[in-house]
Design a protein around this motif. Structure first.
Motif, PDB file in Angstrom:
ATOM      1  N   SER A  59       0.806  -1.227   0.000  1.00 61.12           N
ATOM      2  CA  SER A  59       0.000   0.000   0.000  1.00 61.12           C
ATOM      3  C   SER A  59       0.835   1.270   0.000  1.00 61.12           C
ATOM      4  CB  SER A  59      -0.942   0.011   1.216  1.00 61.12           C
ATOM      5  OG  SER A  59      -0.198  -0.002   2.427  1.00 61.12           O
ATOM      6  N   GLY A  60       2.069   1.187   0.485  1.00 61.51           N
ATOM      7  CA  GLY A  60       2.836   2.413   0.653  1.00 61.51           C
ATOM      8  C   GLY A  60       4.177   2.491  -0.038  1.00 61.51           C
ATOM      9  N   ARG A  61       4.608   1.430  -0.725  1.00 65.39           N
ATOM     10  CA  ARG A  61       5.937   1.462  -1.328  1.00 65.39           C
ATOM     11  C   ARG A  61       5.921   1.089  -2.817  1.00 65.39           C
ATOM     12  NH1 ARG A  61      10.567   1.983   1.368  1.00 65.39           N
ATOM     13  NH2 ARG A  61      11.120   2.694  -0.733  1.00 65.39           N
ATOM     14  N   GLN A  62       4.934   1.622  -3.541  1.00 63.47           N
ATOM     15  CA  GLN A  62       4.941   1.400  -4.983  1.00 63.47           C
ATOM     16  C   GLN A  62       6.127   2.081  -5.644  1.00 63.47           C
ATOM     17  OE1 GLN A  62       1.475   1.898  -7.353  1.00 63.47           O
ATOM     18  NE2 GLN A  62       0.221   0.480  -6.159  1.00 63.47           N
ATOM     19  N   ASP A  63       6.689   3.074  -4.973  1.00 64.72           N
ATOM     20  CA  ASP A  63       7.909   3.698  -5.501  1.00 64.72           C
ATOM     21  C   ASP A  63       9.055   2.703  -5.566  1.00 64.72           C
ATOM     22  OD1 ASP A  63       7.821   3.726  -2.562  1.00 64.72           O
ATOM     23  OD2 ASP A  63       9.772   4.720  -2.702  1.00 64.72           O
ATOM     24  N   LEU A  64       8.993   1.652  -4.751  1.00 67.63           N
ATOM     25  CA  LEU A  64      10.045   0.633  -4.704  1.00 67.63           C
ATOM     26  C   LEU A  64       9.672  -0.595  -5.539  1.00 67.63           C
ATOM     27  CD1 LEU A  64      12.676  -0.512  -3.491  1.00 67.63           C
ATOM     28  CD2 LEU A  64      11.335  -1.282  -1.530  1.00 67.63           C
ATOM     29  N   ILE A  65       8.471  -1.122  -5.354  1.00 68.28           N
ATOM     30  CA  ILE A  65       8.112  -2.380  -6.018  1.00 68.28           C
ATOM     31  C   ILE A  65       7.299  -2.171  -7.292  1.00 68.28           C
ATOM     32  CG2 ILE A  65       8.204  -3.689  -3.870  1.00 68.28           C
ATOM     33  CD1 ILE A  65       5.135  -3.628  -3.848  1.00 68.28           C
ATOM     34  N   GLY A  66       6.848  -0.934  -7.548  1.00 63.91           N
ATOM     35  CA  GLY A  66       6.087  -0.651  -8.748  1.00 63.91           C
ATOM     36  C   GLY A  66       4.627  -1.067  -8.622  1.00 63.91           C
ATOM     37  N   PRO A  67       3.824  -0.771  -9.645  1.00 65.17           N
ATOM     38  CA  PRO A  67       2.411  -1.172  -9.632  1.00 65.17           C
ATOM     39  C   PRO A  67       2.258  -2.660  -9.892  1.00 65.17           C
ATOM     40  CG  PRO A  67       2.955  -0.168 -11.733  1.00 65.17           C
ATOM     41  CD  PRO A  67       4.197  -0.053 -10.878  1.00 65.17           C
ATOM     42  N   TYR A 189      16.406 -17.513  -7.847  1.00 65.86           N
ATOM     43  CA  TYR A 189      16.975 -16.886  -9.041  1.00 65.86           C
ATOM     44  C   TYR A 189      16.308 -17.422 -10.301  1.00 65.86           C
ATOM     45  CZ  TYR A 189      20.357 -15.178 -12.423  1.00 65.86           C
ATOM     46  OH  TYR A 189      20.939 -14.552 -13.493  1.00 65.86           O
ATOM     47  N   GLU A 190      16.031 -18.712 -10.327  1.00 62.32           N
ATOM     48  CA  GLU A 190      15.410 -19.333 -11.501  1.00 62.32           C
ATOM     49  C   GLU A 190      13.958 -18.895 -11.676  1.00 62.32           C
ATOM     50  OE1 GLU A 190      17.920 -23.562 -11.330  1.00 62.32           O
ATOM     51  OE2 GLU A 190      15.898 -23.420 -10.496  1.00 62.32           O
ATOM     52  N   LEU A 191      13.237 -18.688 -10.573  1.00 68.15           N
ATOM     53  CA  LEU A 191      11.811 -18.407 -10.639  1.00 68.15           C
ATOM     54  C   LEU A 191      11.486 -16.927 -10.794  1.00 68.15           C
ATOM     55  CD1 LEU A 191      10.503 -20.870  -7.892  1.00 68.15           C
ATOM     56  CD2 LEU A 191      10.190 -21.072 -10.371  1.00 68.15           C
ATOM     57  N   LEU A 192      12.410 -16.050 -10.457  1.00 68.63           N
ATOM     58  CA  LEU A 192      12.157 -14.614 -10.603  1.00 68.63           C
ATOM     59  C   LEU A 192      12.326 -14.223 -12.069  1.00 68.63           C
ATOM     60  CD1 LEU A 192      11.471 -12.127  -8.791  1.00 68.63           C
ATOM     61  CD2 LEU A 192      13.903 -11.541  -8.950  1.00 68.63           C
ATOM     62  N   ARG A 193      11.351 -13.525 -12.610  1.00 66.10           N
ATOM     63  CA  ARG A 193      11.422 -13.122 -14.008  1.00 66.10           C
ATOM     64  C   ARG A 193      12.637 -12.216 -14.215  1.00 66.10           C
ATOM     65  NH1 ARG A 193       9.414  -9.148 -17.539  1.00 66.10           N
ATOM     66  NH2 ARG A 193       8.722  -7.886 -15.764  1.00 66.10           N
ATOM     67  N   PRO A 194      13.449 -12.487 -15.239  1.00 65.03           N
ATOM     68  CA  PRO A 194      14.683 -11.712 -15.441  1.00 65.03           C
ATOM     69  C   PRO A 194      14.401 -10.346 -16.034  1.00 65.03           C
ATOM     70  CG  PRO A 194      14.445 -13.348 -17.169  1.00 65.03           C
ATOM     71  CD  PRO A 194      13.312 -13.592 -16.212  1.00 65.03           C
ATOM     72  N   ALA A 195      14.068  -9.411 -15.177  1.00 70.24           N
ATOM     73  CA  ALA A 195      13.761  -8.051 -15.595  1.00 70.24           C
ATOM     74  C   ALA A 195      14.138  -7.105 -14.462  1.00 70.24           C
ATOM     75  CB  ALA A 195      12.276  -7.915 -15.931  1.00 70.24           C
ATOM     76  N   PRO A 196      14.506  -5.876 -14.778  1.00 72.18           N
ATOM     77  CA  PRO A 196      14.975  -4.947 -13.725  1.00 72.18           C
ATOM     78  C   PRO A 196      13.896  -4.521 -12.750  1.00 72.18           C
ATOM     79  CG  PRO A 196      14.821  -3.835 -15.854  1.00 72.18           C
ATOM     80  CD  PRO A 196      14.628  -5.292 -16.121  1.00 72.18           C
ATOM     81  N   ASP A 197      12.617  -4.793 -13.066  1.00 68.54           N
ATOM     82  CA  ASP A 197      11.538  -4.401 -12.157  1.00 68.54           C
ATOM     83  C   ASP A 197      10.925  -5.593 -11.441  1.00 68.54           C
ATOM     84  OD1 ASP A 197      10.442  -5.489 -14.400  1.00 68.54           O
ATOM     85  OD2 ASP A 197       9.138  -3.798 -14.890  1.00 68.54           O
ATOM     86  N   SER A 198      11.577  -6.754 -11.488  1.00 73.26           N
ATOM     87  CA  SER A 198      11.107  -7.919 -10.733  1.00 73.26           C
ATOM     88  C   SER A 198      11.741  -7.916  -9.346  1.00 73.26           C
ATOM     89  CB  SER A 198      11.466  -9.217 -11.468  1.00 73.26           C
ATOM     90  OG  SER A 198      10.806  -9.287 -12.718  1.00 73.26           O
ATOM     91  N   ASN A 199      10.967  -8.295  -8.340  1.00 72.25           N
ATOM     92  CA  ASN A 199      11.421  -8.174  -6.953  1.00 72.25           C
ATOM     93  C   ASN A 199      11.232  -9.467  -6.171  1.00 72.25           C
ATOM     94  OD1 ASN A 199      11.970  -5.171  -6.789  1.00 72.25           O
ATOM     95  ND2 ASN A 199       9.821  -5.125  -7.425  1.00 72.25           N
ATOM     96  N   LEU A 200      12.261  -9.832  -5.445  1.00 69.92           N
ATOM     97  CA  LEU A 200      12.166 -10.849  -4.398  1.00 69.92           C
ATOM     98  C   LEU A 200      12.069 -10.109  -3.076  1.00 69.92           C
ATOM     99  CD1 LEU A 200      12.428 -13.636  -3.029  1.00 69.92           C
ATOM    100  CD2 LEU A 200      14.914 -13.419  -3.294  1.00 69.92           C
ATOM    101  N   VAL A 201      10.971 -10.326  -2.364  1.00 69.46           N
ATOM    102  CA  VAL A 201      10.732  -9.649  -1.086  1.00 69.46           C
ATOM    103  C   VAL A 201      10.838 -10.677   0.030  1.00 69.46           C
ATOM    104  CG1 VAL A 201       9.074  -8.354   0.304  1.00 69.46           C
ATOM    105  CG2 VAL A 201       9.238  -7.926  -2.170  1.00 69.46           C
ATOM    106  N   CYS A 202      11.729 -10.414   0.973  1.00 67.84           N
ATOM    107  CA  CYS A 202      11.901 -11.301   2.126  1.00 67.84           C
ATOM    108  C   CYS A 202      11.592 -10.543   3.413  1.00 67.84           C
ATOM    109  CB  CYS A 202      13.343 -11.834   2.193  1.00 67.84           C
ATOM    110  SG  CYS A 202      13.859 -12.805   0.756  1.00 67.84           S
TER     111      CYS A 202
END
Length: 290
Positions: A59-67, A189-202
């Motif tokens: 809700s508050g960090r679309q600047d980081l993870i995008g829409p 690494y294998e499952l994350l789409r290879p693009a600069p706007d893809s995010n792994l959130v832990c």
């Protein structure tokens, strides 16, 4: 059994019971998780709600993870498509349902058939709690899949390209024996789409626990994520007490993942208040795989 407000003593008692349940060879861990879900009377990790830290991130960090939608040419019909999100070890699916309410096509993965049944029941009974957060975007679809995170059978059920724009890990890594951490990082690494706007959130938990006390949940200070995600698939050295050796903690220039954000959330589940961290990771040099 929902334990949203466990005291630290109750948490310690639950951990002792988990240690006893998982004592023995680590190869049996998946079966033993399934046994707990099958019985259904001891699920101390089930908090009954999505993680407030994830709520605030979406809700508050679309600047980081995008829409939750993107126009990247993948959609055969043209225009924007919904991003795909994966929650491995999704349990009853609270976080999956939350991601869908924010517009993602959300996939929850569990090794246990009983857990999948419970997740679908949660969706059926409490769908009204997960209405679309933005009516102009609408809610995404929800798919619950049974399978082994490290296997490929479940991937066949994912439409189109079987990679994800967002992967969310909370308590999944802490449930795995430390010997599986190299395989976990490589699989991410294998499952994350290879693009600069893809995010792994832990959501990093439990960070306060002494590694020598064992698990699950196994201790996960932030340096464990740093050591493994910067060199996916590589064996990382630990000492006899389960602490990382200092040589493993240095971030490498050629790292496969880079940590683009790291902070302590204002809100999270009660058990992690004041000790949980959120880390967001992206592939350092993303390129189409295969």
């Amino acid at each position: 059994m929902v334990m949203a407000d466990m005291t630290r003593d109750q948490e310690n008692d639950a951990r002792a019971r988990l240690l006893e349940h998982f004592a023995g060879h680590t190869a049996q861990h998946q079966n033993r998780w399934s046994n707990l879900w099958d019985k259904g009377d001891f699920l101390p990790w089930d908090r009954g709600i999505p993680n407030p830290a994830l709520v605030d991130l979406l809700s508050g960090r679309q600047d980081l993870i995008g829409p939750s939608t993107i126009d990247d040419g993948i959609n055969e019909r043209g225009g924007r498509r919904r991003k795909r999100a994966l929650v491995p070890g999704c349990g009853r699916g609270y976080d999956v349902l939350l991601l869908a309410s924010f517009g993602y096509d959300a996939y929850g993965l569990e090794v246990s058939e009983s857990a999948i049944t419970m997740a679908k029941k949660e969706q059926e009974i409490n769908a009204h709690k997960y209405r679309a957060s933005d009516t102009s975007v609408g809610a995404g679809k929800v798919v619950f899949l049974q399978g082994d995170f490290f296997g490929d059978d479940w991937v066949q059920a994912v439409e189109e390209e079987a990679t994800f724009d967002l992967i969310y890990d909370y308590t999944f890594l802490s449930a795995l024996p430390p010997s599986l951490r190299p395989a976990w990082s490589l699989r991410m690494y294998e499952l994350l789409r290879p693009a600069p706007d893809s995010n792994l959130v832990c959501v990093e938990f439990p960070t306060y626990k002494d590694p020598s006390t064992g698990g699950p949940p196994f201790a996960l200070p932030p340096e464990v994520y740093l050591a493994h995600l910067t060199q996916p698939g590589e064996v990382v050295p630990y000492d006899d007490t389960g602490h990382l050796l200092e040589v493993a903690i240095e971030e490498k220039e050629s790292a496969a993942f880079e940590r683009v954000a790291h902070w302590q959330p204002e809100r999270t589940h009660e058990v992690g208040k004041g000790t949980d961290w959120i880390s967001v990771w992206r592939q350092k040099h993303p390129k189409r795989k295969g």
